[in-house]
Design a protein around this motif. Structure first.
Motif, mmCIF file in Angstrom:
data_model
loop_
_atom_site.group_PDB
_atom_site.id
_atom_site.type_symbol
_atom_site.label_atom_id
_atom_site.label_comp_id
_atom_site.label_asym_id
_atom_site.label_seq_id
_atom_site.Cartn_x
_atom_site.Cartn_y
_atom_site.Cartn_z
ATOM 1 N N GLY A 104 88.812 -71.287 108.781
ATOM 2 C CA GLY A 104 87.831 -72.282 109.196
ATOM 3 C C GLY A 104 86.643 -72.468 108.273
ATOM 4 O O GLY A 104 85.711 -73.202 108.601
ATOM 5 N N ILE A 105 86.652 -71.837 107.122
ATOM 6 C CA ILE A 105 85.556 -72.048 106.174
ATOM 7 C C ILE A 105 85.707 -73.459 105.602
ATOM 8 O O ILE A 105 86.791 -73.838 105.153
ATOM 9 C CB ILE A 105 85.562 -70.989 105.055
ATOM 10 N N PRO A 106 84.652 -74.269 105.619
ATOM 11 C CA PRO A 106 84.750 -75.632 105.094
ATOM 12 C C PRO A 106 85.191 -75.646 103.622
ATOM 13 O O PRO A 106 84.838 -74.754 102.849
ATOM 14 C CB PRO A 106 83.315 -76.170 105.228
ATOM 15 N N LYS A 107 85.970 -76.683 103.268
ATOM 16 C CA LYS A 107 86.553 -76.734 101.921
ATOM 17 C C LYS A 107 85.505 -76.719 100.813
ATOM 18 O O LYS A 107 85.776 -76.240 99.724
ATOM 19 C CB LYS A 107 87.482 -77.933 101.779
ATOM 20 N N HIS A 108 84.306 -77.203 101.081
ATOM 21 C CA HIS A 108 83.266 -77.208 100.052
ATOM 22 C C HIS A 108 82.721 -75.803 99.763
ATOM 23 O O HIS A 108 82.110 -75.573 98.738
ATOM 24 C CB HIS A 108 82.124 -78.149 100.451
ATOM 25 N N PHE A 109 82.922 -74.872 100.682
ATOM 26 C CA PHE A 109 82.397 -73.519 100.526
ATOM 27 C C PHE A 109 83.480 -72.448 100.402
ATOM 28 O O PHE A 109 83.175 -71.290 100.104
ATOM 29 C CB PHE A 109 81.476 -73.168 101.698
ATOM 30 N N ALA A 110 84.721 -72.806 100.627
ATOM 31 C CA ALA A 110 85.802 -71.821 100.688
ATOM 32 C C ALA A 110 86.026 -71.070 99.382
ATOM 33 O O ALA A 110 86.504 -69.931 99.390
ATOM 34 C CB ALA A 110 87.099 -72.485 101.140
ATOM 35 N N LEU A 111 85.680 -71.670 98.237
ATOM 36 C CA LEU A 111 85.879 -70.982 96.962
ATOM 37 C C LEU A 111 84.850 -69.879 96.719
ATOM 38 O O LEU A 111 85.092 -68.985 95.917
ATOM 39 C CB LEU A 111 85.834 -71.969 95.797
ATOM 40 N N ILE A 112 83.740 -69.913 97.403
ATOM 41 C CA ILE A 112 82.692 -68.910 97.150
ATOM 42 C C ILE A 112 83.167 -67.486 97.459
ATOM 43 O O ILE A 112 83.064 -66.610 96.602
ATOM 44 C CB ILE A 112 81.386 -69.297 97.880
ATOM 45 N N PRO A 113 83.725 -67.213 98.645
ATOM 46 C CA PRO A 113 84.237 -65.851 98.858
ATOM 47 C C PRO A 113 85.446 -65.527 97.981
ATOM 48 O O PRO A 113 85.672 -64.363 97.636
ATOM 49 C CB PRO A 113 84.591 -65.820 100.353
ATOM 50 N N VAL A 114 86.194 -66.552 97.602
ATOM 51 C CA VAL A 114 87.323 -66.339 96.686
ATOM 52 C C VAL A 114 86.803 -65.788 95.361
ATOM 53 O O VAL A 114 87.336 -64.811 94.816
ATOM 54 C CB VAL A 114 88.109 -67.655 96.464
#
Length: 135
Positions: A104-114
Motif C-alpha cells: 500500500g505504499i504510494p507509487k511516488h514513494f515506494a522506491l524510497i524504502p527500496v
C-alpha cells in the motif's frame, strides 16, 4: 589511474565517500526519471518506469564507479561483474518495489524504502566486482 586493491581503513573510507556521492547522483537520476514517467504518463506502470529509470542510471553509474569511486580501468571482466551486480540489484529492486506497492505504499514513494535496502547491498557487490575486495 589505477587504485591499488587495498583494504586499509582510509582507502575504504574514501571509497565509501565516493560511492555515496556517485550513489546519491545515480539514485537521484533514477528517482527523477521514475517520477517523471509515472507522473507524466499516468498509465506508465511503476515497474516499467523503474526499468527505464534504472537503465539510464546504470550507464551513469558504471562510468562514475570505474573512473571516480573505485578508480579502476574499465575492462570487459569488470564490466561483466558490474552488469552482474546490477542484475542482482535490479531484480532485488523490482521484487521489493512490487512488495511495497502491494503493502500500500504510494507509487511516488515506494522506491524510497527500496533504495534503503538495495544501496548498501549494491556497494558490496560493485566493490567486489570492480576491485575484488569483499569486505
Amino acid at each position: 589511474m589505477q587504485m591499488k586493491s587495498t583494504t586499509s581503513p582510509s582507502a575504504t573510507k574514501a571509497q565509501v565517500i565516493r560511492f555515496i556521492i556517485v550513489g546519491v547522483l545515480a539514485t537521484g537520476l533514477q528517482y527523477g526519471v521514475y517520477l517523471a514517467l509515472v507522473s507524466i504518463l499516468p498509465r506508465f506502470a511503476p515497474s516499467l518506469a523503474n526499468t527505464v529509470a534504472y537503465a539510464v542510471s546504470f550507464v551513469f553509474n558504471y562510468i562514475a564507479s570505474t573512473r571516480f569511486t573505485f578508480r579502476v580501468r574499465s575492462t570487459a571482466k569488470r564490466g561483466a561483474g558490474f552488469v552482474l551486480s546490477h542484475v542482482v540489484n535490479y531484480v532485488l529492486q523490482t521484487l521489493l518495489l512490487a512488495l511495497f506497492l502491494h503493502l500500500g505504499i504510494p507509487k511516488h514513494f515506494a522506491l524510497i524504502p527500496v533504495f534503503a535496502i538495495c544501496v548498501p547491498t549494491n556497494f558490496i557487490l560493485v566493490r567486489f566486482f570492480l576491485t575484488g575486495i569483499l569486505h
